[in-house]
Design a protein around this motif. Structure first.
Motif, short mmCIF file in Angstrom:
data_model
loop_
_atom_site.label_atom_id
_atom_site.label_comp_id
_atom_site.label_asym_id
_atom_site.label_seq_id
_atom_site.Cartn_x
_atom_site.Cartn_y
_atom_site.Cartn_z
N MET A 22 8.96 1.30 -15.70
CA MET A 22 8.62 1.98 -14.45
C MET A 22 7.10 2.07 -14.22
O MET A 22 6.66 2.63 -13.23
CB MET A 22 9.19 3.40 -14.44
N SER A 66 4.83 0.00 -13.21
CA SER A 66 4.32 -0.51 -11.94
C SER A 66 4.68 0.43 -10.79
O SER A 66 3.89 0.63 -9.87
CB SER A 66 4.84 -1.92 -11.65
N ARG A 67 5.85 1.03 -10.85
CA ARG A 67 6.26 2.01 -9.83
C ARG A 67 5.38 3.24 -9.91
O ARG A 67 4.94 3.78 -8.90
CB ARG A 67 7.73 2.38 -10.03
N LYS A 78 2.10 2.60 -8.29
CA LYS A 78 2.20 2.66 -6.83
C LYS A 78 2.24 4.10 -6.34
O LYS A 78 1.62 4.44 -5.32
CB LYS A 78 3.43 1.90 -6.34
N LEU A 79 2.97 4.95 -7.04
CA LEU A 79 3.04 6.36 -6.67
C LEU A 79 1.67 7.03 -6.83
O LEU A 79 1.27 7.84 -6.00
CB LEU A 79 4.10 7.08 -7.51
N ALA A 91 10.16 9.87 -2.61
CA ALA A 91 10.02 8.68 -3.45
C ALA A 91 9.84 9.08 -4.91
O ALA A 91 10.48 8.51 -5.81
CB ALA A 91 8.84 7.84 -2.98
N TRP A 119 12.43 8.06 -7.94
CA TRP A 119 12.03 7.25 -9.09
C TRP A 119 12.03 8.05 -10.39
O TRP A 119 12.29 7.50 -11.46
CB TRP A 119 10.68 6.58 -8.83
#
Length: 153
Positions: free
Chosen positions: A70, A72-73, A76-77, A136, A140
């Motif tokens: 996670m 990369s997620r 982004k967050l 979001a 996640w």
């Protein structure tokens, strides 16, 4: 995991700001309207800072620990938090200008209408962006712990 009380307080602050921005300006009450928006904003900005500086970093760490895929997620967050913080700063400056000049435009509010309309639009966009980020992040966060990673041997 974070406190639902903290999230509820954040949502309530966003709701109050949204309501104040959507409240029609009555002729002759521009300064009052700006004051109500400013008061609602004071609480929201405090809440946004708390989310970005305290709550989210803990969640990001827990997500990364639970599921390294996670990362990369999470990045982004984190980047979105940075953009929200920039929007927060920009809105703060815009609001300060409107509050400062509102009393002098009480008699001819049409002269400041463009600024107030812009303030409403940017404030409402910020509220929406902050809400979207929370949804979001929650999605996640749960996914990091409950993701189906296939059949284990």
């Amino acid at each position: 995991m974070y406190s639902t009380k903290v999230l509820d307080e954040y949502r309530a602050a966003l709701d109050k700001l949204e309501t104040s921005l959507n409240t029609p300006m009555v002729a002759g009450e521009l300064a009052d309207w700006a004051s109500v928006v400013s008061n609602a904003w004071a609480n929201v900005t405090e809440q946004i800072v708390r989310q970005i500086q305290e709550v989210h970093p803990r969640q990001f760490e827990e997500m990364a620990d639970a599921d390294p895929e996670m990362l990369s997620r999470v990045d982004k967050l984190k980047a979105e938090d940075g953009e929200i913080d920039k929007d927060r700063d920009s809105f703060q400056r815009h609001l300060a200008r409107v509050v400062e000049h509102a009393p002098s435009f009480e008699r001819d509010e049409e002269k400041i209408k463009g600024y107030t309309t812009s303030l409403m639009d940017t404030g409402l966009a910020l509220v929406q962006r902050a809400r979207k980020q929370e949804v979001a992040l929650q999605t996640w966060f749960v996914e990091a712990f409950n993701r189906d990673r296939g059949v284990a041997d």
